[in-house]
Design an enzyme around this catalytic site. Structure first.
Site, PDB file in Angstrom:
ATOM      1  N   SER A 115       0.827  -1.204   0.000  1.00 59.24           N
ATOM      2  CA  SER A 115       0.000   0.000   0.000  1.00 59.24           C
ATOM      3  C   SER A 115       0.863   1.257   0.000  1.00 59.24           C
ATOM      4  O   SER A 115       1.893   1.328   0.681  1.00 59.24           O
ATOM      5  CB  SER A 115      -0.904  -0.003   1.234  1.00 59.24           C
ATOM      6  OG  SER A 115      -1.649   1.187   1.307  1.00 59.24           O
ATOM      7  N   ASN A 148      -6.426  -1.613   2.050  1.00 61.34           N
ATOM      8  CA  ASN A 148      -5.676  -1.021   3.153  1.00 61.34           C
ATOM      9  C   ASN A 148      -6.476   0.132   3.748  1.00 61.34           C
ATOM     10  O   ASN A 148      -6.835   1.083   3.047  1.00 61.34           O
ATOM     11  CB  ASN A 148      -4.315  -0.538   2.658  1.00 61.34           C
ATOM     12  CG  ASN A 148      -3.430  -0.035   3.782  1.00 61.34           C
ATOM     13  OD1 ASN A 148      -3.603   1.072   4.283  1.00 61.34           O
ATOM     14  ND2 ASN A 148      -2.472  -0.859   4.188  1.00 61.34           N
ATOM     15  N   CYS A 184       1.088   3.775  10.695  1.00 62.17           N
ATOM     16  CA  CYS A 184       1.661   4.850   9.893  1.00 62.17           C
ATOM     17  C   CYS A 184       2.370   5.870  10.781  1.00 62.17           C
ATOM     18  O   CYS A 184       1.752   6.465  11.670  1.00 62.17           O
ATOM     19  CB  CYS A 184       0.578   5.547   9.075  1.00 62.17           C
ATOM     20  SG  CYS A 184       1.260   6.830   7.989  1.00 62.17           S
ATOM     21  N   ASN A 187       5.874  -1.904   8.779  1.00 66.16           N
ATOM     22  CA  ASN A 187       5.761  -0.596   8.160  1.00 66.16           C
ATOM     23  C   ASN A 187       7.122   0.086   8.303  1.00 66.16           C
ATOM     24  O   ASN A 187       8.092  -0.526   8.756  1.00 66.16           O
ATOM     25  CB  ASN A 187       4.636   0.214   8.816  1.00 66.16           C
ATOM     26  CG  ASN A 187       4.034   1.235   7.866  1.00 66.16           C
ATOM     27  OD1 ASN A 187       4.712   1.821   7.037  1.00 66.16           O
ATOM     28  ND2 ASN A 187       2.731   1.458   7.991  1.00 66.16           N
TER      29      ASN A 187
END
Length: 307
Positions: A21, A100, A134, A196
């Site tokens: 993503s 996502n 994130c 991530n």
């Protein structure tokens, strides 16, 4: 003849390669370059309940063996994804996709999943990848992924909204990633994806100020592969649900190494930003690399490093 098929939460993929993503748009952009049906699946751009412009520029900074990004989840919002983006993707991609989803509160995650699941394009979605990791947004994002209780609250909220597999995307910016993974599994997560990006920064020597407008950003690229492998190895041993591995993957050899660490499927991120044909090339090279190392079936090598 080698067998590249893998299974992810009950869904069979032709191969384990999934563009990550945020590095592959909504897929149809890359369909102008090659047949994206050669991929195992794709994880489309992180989607939030409301549209987001993202962070101020500059958002990208180069560094040795990788890059920093601070895009900040720029996206048109879930309603536009349902009415515009996914119908365009349907025209060029015939396989289940990974949706996502990100947010700033547990109920936002839940509402976004609910709208996708009840939409005319829900049949396109094979899995929900819930991004609680994130590092580039304020008031949400990674804050959920750094606390077991907060992570569990998001899993509980979205679990009620769909019968499709829920895969939780974790942050590496924690002391013990296995603790977060176990908390997600306990609340009903069907899978874990990791890692991530790692937090990092760069400074402009002329101005003496951070290059990124957000000061810090997420480090991705080959530099993070050893960290990602370590965490995939740890998490796959700590939970009983499948793991999707990512972080610095750019070659077919990296895919096999990630699977040996414990991944059932593998996402490719920053490599797509350097070479738009990266995922296609990895898929094309996989059979040759499998033959080189005497691997007849990819299903057989998941977690081999644990045995």
């Amino acid at each position: 003849m080698v067998d590249m098929r893998v299974d992810l939460c009950g869904v069979t993929l032709d191969n384990p390669v999934i563009p990550a993503s945020g590095t592959f748009g909504y897929g149809y952009e890359f369909a102008e370059l090659y047949d994206i049906n050669s991929l195992g699946s794709l994880s489309f751009k992180g989607t939030t309940l409301e549209p987001r412009f993202g962070n101020k520029t500059p958002r990208i900074a180069e560094c040795p063996a990788g890059m920093l990004n601070s895009v900040g989840l720029q996206n048109p919002g879930v309603d536009a994804v349902i009415t515009e983006e996914l119908p365009r993707l349907r025209e060029v991609f015939t396989k289940p996709v990974m949706a996502n989803v990100s947010g700033f509160a547990a109920d936002e995650y839940a509402e976004t999943v609910k709208r996708l699941d009840n939409s005319p394009v829900s049949d396109m979605i094979g899995w929900y990848e819930i991004n609680i990791s994130c590092p580039n947004v304020h008031g949400g994002g990674m804050s959920f992924g750094t606390d077991p209780g907060a992570a569990a609250s998001v899993v509980r909220a979205v679990r009620w909204m769909s019968e499709k597999p829920i895969i939780i995307k974790l942050s590496p910016n924690v002391t013990d990633i296995t603790e977060i993974a176990r908390a997600c599994e306990a609340e009903g997560a069907d899978g874990i994806s990791l890692i991530n990006t790692l937090m990092g920064m760069r400074i402009d020597l002329k101005s003496g100020k951070p290059i990124l407008a957000n000061t810090t950003g997420g480090l991705s690229g080959p530099a993070v592969l050893p960290v990602a492998l370590r965490m995939v190895y740890q998490v796959s041993a700590a939970v009983r649900i499948p793991v999707v591995g990512m972080g610095g993957v750019s070659t077919a050899e990296d895919v096999i190494e990630m699977m040996m660490a414990g991944a059932s499927a593998v996402e490719v991120g920053a490599a797509n930003l350097i070479n738009p044909f990266a995922c296609r090339d990895i898929v094309d090279n996989l059979p040759k690399v499998m033959e080189k190392y005497g691997i007849s079936s990819l299903r057989d090598i998941t977690g081999a490093a644990h045995r």
